[in-house]
Scaffold this motif. Sequence first.
Motif, short mmCIF file in Angstrom:
data_model
loop_
_atom_site.label_atom_id
_atom_site.label_comp_id
_atom_site.label_asym_id
_atom_site.label_seq_id
_atom_site.Cartn_x
_atom_site.Cartn_y
_atom_site.Cartn_z
N GLY A 98 36.22 74.74 82.50
CA GLY A 98 37.45 75.48 82.71
C GLY A 98 38.54 74.49 83.35
O GLY A 98 39.58 74.53 82.87
N VAL A 128 42.08 72.83 81.67
CA VAL A 128 43.50 73.60 82.37
C VAL A 128 44.92 72.64 81.96
O VAL A 128 45.72 73.20 81.48
N ILE A 143 40.84 79.66 80.21
CA ILE A 143 41.00 80.92 80.64
C ILE A 143 39.43 81.38 80.53
O ILE A 143 38.80 82.11 81.46
N LEU A 164 36.80 79.81 83.03
CA LEU A 164 37.08 80.07 84.08
C LEU A 164 36.87 81.80 84.44
O LEU A 164 36.42 82.06 85.46
N THR A 165 37.11 82.62 83.53
CA THR A 165 36.76 83.92 83.52
C THR A 165 35.20 84.18 83.45
O THR A 165 34.65 84.96 84.06
N TYR A 200 39.59 81.72 90.27
CA TYR A 200 40.79 82.48 90.21
C TYR A 200 42.08 81.65 90.44
O TYR A 200 43.12 81.82 89.50
N ARG A 256 42.21 78.36 89.81
CA ARG A 256 42.58 77.55 88.35
C ARG A 256 43.27 78.68 87.19
O ARG A 256 44.13 78.28 86.53
N ARG A 257 42.62 79.71 87.09
CA ARG A 257 43.04 80.72 86.06
C ARG A 257 44.63 81.08 86.42
O ARG A 257 45.22 81.45 85.35
N ASN A 313 47.63 80.70 83.73
CA ASN A 313 48.54 82.10 83.53
C ASN A 313 50.02 81.60 83.68
O ASN A 313 50.84 81.97 83.05
N ASP A 359 46.18 86.77 90.28
CA ASP A 359 44.72 85.85 90.38
C ASP A 359 45.22 85.13 91.78
O ASP A 359 44.08 84.84 92.53
#
Length: 339
Positions: free
Chosen positions: A117, A121, A131, A134-135, A148, A150-151, A155, A167
């Motif tokens: 993830g 990015v 995403i 990372l999720t 969180y 990086r996500r 976003n 996040d």
Amino acid sequence: MWIKSIIQGRLEFGNQKSYDKVVKMFAYRTENYHKNDILFKEEEIFFEDGYYMDLKRFVGQVTQKSFKNTIDILGYCAQFAISGSIDGWLTDTGTVLAHTHIEPESDKAVVQFFQKGKKLVKAKGEQQKAIEQLTKAIEKYDRHAQAYERRAKVNFMLKKYHDALRDYNKSIGIDGTNPAAYYGRGKVHIINEDYDLAAEDFDMATKKSIALQHIYWKARRLKADCHIKLKQFPKAAFDLKLFSNRKFEKDNPNIHWKSYAQYQYGRVLIEMGENEEAIKAFDASLVDVSKFDKTPESEKYFYRGLAKKKAGKNGSIKDIKMAKELGFKNADKLVAQLI
């Protein structure tokens, strides 16, 4: 030979089994591999209540051998971790002699999801895949503060600011030592025009990083922008003076904001009545225009002329006329006042 060393970071091991194993191996390798020549003691850095290692921030004069031994054993410990990172520097009068970044790179599923993830990015058109990975890392380990963060960054890139803020809040709630999370949340606050909150987050980003890191100076510059929005000019001047006086290496992205910061510094100094210093700041901003400085040259001449007028210095009319020739819309009115 003694050299200044800075080491900081945190590793999370996720469960009792991994934690017990890494503590046992740390003690064994400290004694048998490194002859106790390690900068940290076991009881100082391991915390069983959360199954993690926390180095806070170590700053001290060390031998190169002690530094190498410490980095080696911390790298070994990272094999047992599922999240976190550690950075270590050797410096001499502000010059980085060596820098090591350590983070988990094992074949554990949570580590693999995060690493995939993280790489996606900034890959063009791959943000949704980032995403997803990372999720998956978060689903495997719901205390993965870096995942969180990086996500949240993705976003933000996708302009999903509500999700980004959620996040970033989650990341900081789990691990309050990561400057990137404060920096990112501060940018969301700017979007929301919450400049007080943004300034607080950028301040935290500087406190959680060091001046050898790019993010420290990125946060200082944006913090100054927030203070300007809030008309807190002395606070803005403090940050901008530090940024303007900093000598950045050519590969440091902050160098591309140097002339913009010098221009902003000049504007702030005029507001504070320090016009002679403002002239110097505008001079510097006009000499070498950096990559991300989109300020019209006409505007710089205009305000330098204004600073000269207020300071009673020669050249004010010349600067104002130059601003007019270059198309600055307010030049006519001021020129009439000066003549």
